[in-house]
Design a protein around this motif. Structure first.
Motif, short mmCIF file in Angstrom:
data_model
loop_
_atom_site.label_atom_id
_atom_site.label_comp_id
_atom_site.label_asym_id
_atom_site.label_seq_id
_atom_site.Cartn_x
_atom_site.Cartn_y
_atom_site.Cartn_z
N GLY A 1 0.78 -1.23 0.00
CA GLY A 1 0.00 0.00 0.00
C GLY A 1 0.81 1.27 0.00
O GLY A 1 0.25 2.36 -0.09
N SER A 2 2.12 1.15 0.09
CA SER A 2 2.95 2.36 0.13
C SER A 2 3.24 2.86 -1.28
O SER A 2 3.27 2.09 -2.24
N PRO A 3 3.47 4.16 -1.42
CA PRO A 3 3.77 4.71 -2.75
C PRO A 3 5.12 4.20 -3.26
O PRO A 3 6.06 4.00 -2.47
N ARG A 4 5.22 4.00 -4.56
CA ARG A 4 6.46 3.48 -5.15
C ARG A 4 7.51 4.56 -5.35
O ARG A 4 8.67 4.34 -5.19
N ALA A 5 7.10 5.73 -5.74
CA ALA A 5 8.02 6.85 -5.94
C ALA A 5 7.37 8.10 -5.36
O ALA A 5 6.19 8.08 -4.98
N ALA A 6 8.12 9.16 -5.31
CA ALA A 6 7.59 10.39 -4.72
C ALA A 6 6.38 10.88 -5.51
O ALA A 6 6.46 11.12 -6.70
N GLY A 7 5.26 10.99 -4.84
CA GLY A 7 4.08 11.54 -5.47
C GLY A 7 3.22 10.56 -6.23
O GLY A 7 2.23 10.95 -6.83
#
Length: 70
Positions: free
Chosen positions: A33-39
């Motif tokens: 569930g965490s973002p892969r890259a910034a934004g």
């Protein structure tokens, strides 16, 4: 006083496996569930997998509480 070491070992083994498994599944949910890259937000499939991991953890905890309370 007699201690049944075999039963104590079984309880320890099952507790260890359940704890490691539950923490592993919860960690998998956090990573999915965490973002892969910034934004960037996770994809719908990754988010669904994360929710499934959280639901599995919730079910395991609820079953443990059921076993204790029964």
């Amino acid at each position: 006083m007699h201690i049944d070491w075999a039963a104590l070992g079984q309880v320890f083994g099952v507790s260890l496996v359940a704890t490691v498994g539950l923490v592993g599944i919860f960690t998998l949910g956090i990573v999915a569930g965490s973002p892969r890259a910034a934004g960037t937000a996770p994809s719908a499939l990754a988010r669904t997998g994360a929710y499934a991991c959280y639901a599995l953890c919730l079910a395991a905890v609820a079953y443990g509480i059921f076993l204790i309370a029964a």
